[in-house]
Structure formats: structure tokens, C-alpha cells
Design an enzyme around this catalytic site. Sequence first.
Site, short mmCIF file in Angstrom:
data_model
loop_
_atom_site.label_atom_id
_atom_site.label_comp_id
_atom_site.label_asym_id
_atom_site.label_seq_id
_atom_site.Cartn_x
_atom_site.Cartn_y
_atom_site.Cartn_z
N THR A 1 0.77 -1.31 -0.08
CA THR A 1 -0.09 0.13 0.09
C THR A 1 0.85 1.43 0.09
O THR A 1 1.99 1.36 0.68
CB THR A 1 -0.91 0.07 1.50
N GLU B 1 0.26 3.69 1.78
CA GLU B 1 0.36 4.08 3.27
C GLU B 1 1.77 3.80 3.84
O GLU B 1 2.01 4.38 4.66
CB GLU B 1 -0.57 3.38 4.01
N TYR C 1 -0.89 0.49 10.86
CA TYR C 1 -1.36 -0.37 9.75
C TYR C 1 -0.32 -0.24 8.75
O TYR C 1 0.28 -1.22 8.01
CB TYR C 1 -2.54 0.07 9.26
N LYS D 1 2.03 -3.28 7.31
CA LYS D 1 2.32 -3.55 5.91
C LYS D 1 3.64 -3.46 5.28
O LYS D 1 4.01 -4.22 4.30
CB LYS D 1 1.20 -2.57 4.91
P1 NAP Z 1 -11.68 -4.42 2.52
O1 NAP Z 1 -12.75 -4.06 1.61
O2 NAP Z 1 -11.53 -3.76 3.74
O3 NAP Z 1 -11.17 -5.85 2.40
C1 NAP Z 1 -10.69 -6.68 3.39
C2 NAP Z 1 -10.98 -8.15 3.46
O4 NAP Z 1 -10.31 -8.66 4.34
C3 NAP Z 1 -12.52 -8.36 3.91
O5 NAP Z 1 -12.79 -9.56 2.91
C4 NAP Z 1 -12.13 -9.00 5.21
O6 NAP Z 1 -13.31 -9.67 5.84
C5 NAP Z 1 -11.22 -9.71 5.17
N1 NAP Z 1 -10.25 -9.72 6.61
C6 NAP Z 1 -10.07 -8.95 7.51
N2 NAP Z 1 -9.56 -9.42 8.43
C7 NAP Z 1 -9.40 -10.80 8.27
C8 NAP Z 1 -8.83 -11.92 8.76
N3 NAP Z 1 -8.25 -11.78 9.96
N4 NAP Z 1 -8.66 -13.14 8.05
C9 NAP Z 1 -9.35 -13.26 7.24
N5 NAP Z 1 -9.95 -12.25 6.30
C10 NAP Z 1 -9.96 -11.12 6.88
O7 NAP Z 1 -10.16 -4.09 1.72
P2 NAP Z 1 -9.95 -3.55 0.25
O8 NAP Z 1 -10.23 -2.14 -0.15
O9 NAP Z 1 -10.78 -4.62 -0.70
O10 NAP Z 1 -8.32 -3.85 0.20
C11 NAP Z 1 -7.90 -5.08 -0.17
C12 NAP Z 1 -6.28 -5.27 0.26
O11 NAP Z 1 -5.61 -4.13 -0.32
C13 NAP Z 1 -6.19 -4.99 1.77
O12 NAP Z 1 -5.08 -5.82 2.10
C14 NAP Z 1 -5.73 -3.63 1.99
O13 NAP Z 1 -5.13 -3.22 3.12
C15 NAP Z 1 -5.19 -3.23 0.56
N6 NAP Z 1 -4.89 -2.14 0.07
C16 NAP Z 1 -6.16 -1.46 -0.08
C17 NAP Z 1 -5.89 -0.17 -0.78
C18 NAP Z 1 -7.36 0.65 -1.20
O14 NAP Z 1 -7.47 1.71 -1.42
N7 NAP Z 1 -8.56 -0.03 -1.04
C19 NAP Z 1 -4.92 0.62 -1.15
C20 NAP Z 1 -3.59 -0.20 -1.04
C21 NAP Z 1 -3.90 -1.41 -0.28
P3 NAP Z 1 -14.73 -9.27 6.28
O15 NAP Z 1 -15.65 -9.16 5.11
O16 NAP Z 1 -15.26 -10.49 7.13
O17 NAP Z 1 -14.61 -7.91 7.03
N1 GDD Z 2 -12.17 7.43 7.09
C1 GDD Z 2 -11.87 8.87 6.93
N2 GDD Z 2 -13.07 9.54 7.52
N3 GDD Z 2 -11.15 9.53 6.67
C2 GDD Z 2 -10.93 10.93 6.56
C3 GDD Z 2 -12.29 11.54 7.20
C4 GDD Z 2 -13.08 10.87 7.90
O1 GDD Z 2 -14.28 11.35 8.36
N4 GDD Z 2 -12.05 12.81 7.37
C5 GDD Z 2 -10.86 13.25 6.73
N5 GDD Z 2 -10.30 11.85 6.28
C6 GDD Z 2 -8.92 11.67 5.73
C7 GDD Z 2 -8.10 10.80 6.55
O2 GDD Z 2 -7.41 11.61 7.50
C8 GDD Z 2 -6.68 10.27 5.53
O3 GDD Z 2 -6.26 11.43 5.13
C9 GDD Z 2 -7.98 10.42 4.14
O4 GDD Z 2 -9.05 11.05 4.63
C10 GDD Z 2 -8.11 8.94 3.65
O5 GDD Z 2 -8.63 8.31 4.60
P1 GDD Z 2 -9.37 6.72 4.36
O6 GDD Z 2 -10.46 7.15 3.31
O7 GDD Z 2 -9.74 6.23 5.62
O8 GDD Z 2 -8.20 6.06 3.62
P2 GDD Z 2 -6.69 5.98 3.83
O9 GDD Z 2 -6.08 6.70 2.93
O10 GDD Z 2 -6.37 6.04 5.32
O11 GDD Z 2 -6.75 4.42 3.66
C11 GDD Z 2 -6.77 3.63 2.40
O12 GDD Z 2 -6.03 3.64 1.54
C12 GDD Z 2 -4.74 2.99 1.84
C13 GDD Z 2 -3.92 3.20 0.66
O13 GDD Z 2 -3.02 4.52 0.58
C14 GDD Z 2 -7.19 2.12 2.89
O14 GDD Z 2 -7.96 1.55 1.64
C15 GDD Z 2 -5.96 1.43 3.07
O15 GDD Z 2 -6.31 0.20 3.41
C16 GDD Z 2 -5.07 1.50 2.12
O16 GDD Z 2 -3.83 0.96 2.44
#
Ligand code: NAP
Ligand code: GDD
Length: 337
Positions: free
Chosen positions: A125, A127, A149, A153
Site C-alpha cells: 500500500t 500508506e 497499519y 504492511k
Molecule cells: P476491504 O474491503 O476492507 O476488505 C478486506 C477483506 O479482508 C475483507 O474481506 C475482510 O473480511 C478480510 N479480512 C479482514 N480481517 C481478516 C482476517 N483476520 N482473516 C481473514 N480475512 C480477513 O479492503 P480492500 O479495500 O478490498 O483492500 C484489499 C487489500 O488491499 C487490503 O489488504 C488492503 O489493506 C489493501 N490495500 C487497499 C487499498 C485501497 O485503497 N482499497 C490500497 C492499498 C492497499 P470481512 O468481510 O469479514 O470484513
Molecule cells: N476515513 C475517514 N473518515 N478519513 C477521513 C475523514 C473521515 O471522516 N475525514 C478526513 N479523512 C482523511 C483521513 O485523515 C485520510 O487522510 C484520508 O481522508 C483518507 O482516509 P481513508 O479513506 O480512511 O483512506 P486511507 O488513505 O487512510 O487508507 C486507505 O488507503 C490506503 C492506501 O493508501 C485504505 O484503503 C488502506 O487500506 C490503504 O492501504
Amino acid sequence: MKTAFITGITGQDGAYLAKLLLEKGYEVHGGVRRISQPETVRLELLGIADQVTLHEFDLTEQNNIFRTIQAVEMDEFYNLAAQSFVGASWDLPVYTADADAMGVVRILDTLRTLRPEARFYQASTSEMFGLVQEVPQKETTRLYPRSPYGVAKVYGHYITMNYRESFGLHASSGILFNHESPLRGKEFVTRKITLGLAQLARGGDAPVELGNMDARRDWGFAGDYVEGMWRMLQQDDADDYVLATGVTTTIRDFFTFAAEELGMDLEWTGEAEGETATDRKTGKLVMKVNPKFYRPAEVDLLIGDASKARTQLGWEPKVDIRSLASMMAKSDFDALG
Ligand code: NAP
Ligand code: GDD
């Protein structure tokens, strides 16, 4: 026919990836952790719930991982499961490390023992860049995580590289910048905004309460990003790749794009904790800052350089930020109708 196993198949990316692999003719298996009522709503929304085989799977349970990998004859293993909410990782730091760091090595070590020929994808990620040391960020940028987190990662990222180099596993790591969709979890800021605005547009009157409005993210569409994951595992050699759009946007601008899709005309006033937005057309307060949503440490600026993925994988994001905000706002508005 190839067989793929996806951890986190019930999540946003897991559901889109499962759909993509089914379209490519794969047999798709996925891991679901045990909860009282399994949540397969995203698979249902994509119309694929009955086309995938689900297995009980938990990142924190070594024997369960071992038995699952023994049972499914997989060609490709995508590790998408994680405690993925950055904000929660300060409240759950030990669990986050167990799932997001130790979970990766549990899988890799089992693959090394049972299925060393299987190809492995790790969901790394942006992050991990945290307090960014270079702009834009690429594969070689020094990591400086800013949340439990992000720290977990980083371990997952380096152990993936280490198993590739130590044991010759085909293990790749995708350093993905934020990617969103109508299937995004409701606590992430984009979906929180589009859902909150859709409720207001449908007659509600609770403003969306947000934290840091100045943070910037490089947001793409999840459907584009799962294509990149798949492409990584089709390469002859495993490697690490950044996937990003190269465009960064403030939370405030994303809010404005989504509001415009729903016909609102915003007036912004105040700063920091006093910042608000009002819809000129209705006079409704639609956004106010609530410091409860500030984080103990923040990632202020993310912008990725995906040149390597473009050149080596032929990967390009197709959905820009305005289209993404419109797609999500419209989806939430329609669903509420
Ligand atoms: P998500 O919607 O939160 O999905 C996470 C999945 O992991 C869900 O199916 C959840 O199951 C499962 N999970 C959580 N804890 C677990 C455990 N202990 N054992 C087995 N399964 C578990 O996340 P996403 O946005 O699809 O992201 C997918 C992956 O990419 C994650 O690893 C995230 O950290 C990474 N990532 C995401 C982004 C982004 O912007 N979306 C960017 C960079 C990296 P439940 O349905 O039961 O909760
Ligand atoms: N969630 C949330 N809620 N974020 C807020 C809010 C709020 O009310 N207000 C402002 N933010 C700001 C957070 O402080 C952060 O800087 C930004 O919005 C994005 O927050 P999120 O949408 O929660 O995403 P993230 O960037 O912290 O994390 C996501 O992206 C990562 C990749 O960079 C997640 O999908 C992670 O799993 C992933 O790795």
C-alpha cells in the site's frame, strides 16, 4: 483452466478481482473468516456469489491457513485480506500486526512448504510511504509509515521480497494507491462522503462530519487496479509495482465533485475545525468538521508514479477522479431510491 485463491474475497478488491478472474475462465476460491453471519453482499451485487467456492480462512490462524492451502490446488494466491482501515489501527495495533504482518508470513511459509510453484500477490500500500520522502512516490522511494497499519504492511512487503529472494517464490507485491468504487467500505472517506451526500440529496438533513479536509490522495477506480494485480502474476518474473493515477486531490475537492454530481452548489466557509459547507440551493449545512475524525499521525500527500507498471505490465488506469466521484455518488443516490 487455472485456479486462484483470494483471501479477503468478501472485500471491495476481492469481489472485483473474483469477477475479473471468472471472466478470464479461472476457477475461483476465496477465504472468508468465521463470523455469525457471513457477509457476501459485494459478491451478490456483482452477481458472482454462486460462482465462487468459499473456505473458512483467517489470517491469524496458522493451522487453518495450512489446511486451506493443502486443500485447494491453486495456481495463483492473492492475499487481499487485511485489517484495512488505517484509522482503526491505532485502536487495534496488535491485531493489525497479527493479521497484516504475521498473516503474510504464515501464508508465504505455508506456500513454500506445500505449493512453492504457486504465484503469490501481496496487497501492499501507498500508506507505507506515509511521511513522504519523495514526490511522486515510486517503487524505490524510502518507506516512512505513519500508522500501525502502515508499519504492519511494511513487514508484509519486505517479507514478500524476502521469500522471493530466499526461496525463489514467484511472489509479487503491488504498492497500490487508494482505489475506490461503489463497493468501498462505508468508513473510508470517499464512500462516507458519497453516501452522506446521497442521504442529504434524498431529503436527509444530517451533515457529513469529516476530519482532515486538507489531506490529499491519489484516488483511482478499484476495477482498474485488480486488473493490475492479475497482470503482475502473469509476468515471467515476480517483482514489485506501484499502481496509481498520478493525480492527487484534496478531500475537499472530492467532496465538491460528488456534491456537484448530486446537483448541489457549495459555499465553503471557515477553516480547520470551523470549516463548513452549505448547499446554496437548499440552504442546508452539508459538511462540518468533527475533530473526532482527526488521526494521531497523518499522511498528508500521496501521489504515485506508475511508470514501471505502465511500461512493463501495459497497465493504465481508465477512470479519472471526477468520473469516480460521480460514479460513487450516483450509485449511492440510486440505491437509496
Ligand atoms: P476491504 O474491503 O476492507 O476488505 C478486506 C477483506 O479482508 C475483507 O474481506 C475482510 O473480511 C478480510 N479480512 C479482514 N480481517 C481478516 C482476517 N483476520 N482473516 C481473514 N480475512 C480477513 O479492503 P480492500 O479495500 O478490498 O483492500 C484489499 C487489500 O488491499 C487490503 O489488504 C488492503 O489493506 C489493501 N490495500 C487497499 C487499498 C485501497 O485503497 N482499497 C490500497 C492499498 C492497499 P470481512 O468481510 O469479514 O470484513
Ligand atoms: N476515513 C475517514 N473518515 N478519513 C477521513 C475523514 C473521515 O471522516 N475525514 C478526513 N479523512 C482523511 C483521513 O485523515 C485520510 O487522510 C484520508 O481522508 C483518507 O482516509 P481513508 O479513506 O480512511 O483512506 P486511507 O488513505 O487512510 O487508507 C486507505 O488507503 C490506503 C492506501 O493508501 C485504505 O484503503 C488502506 O487500506 C490503504 O492501504
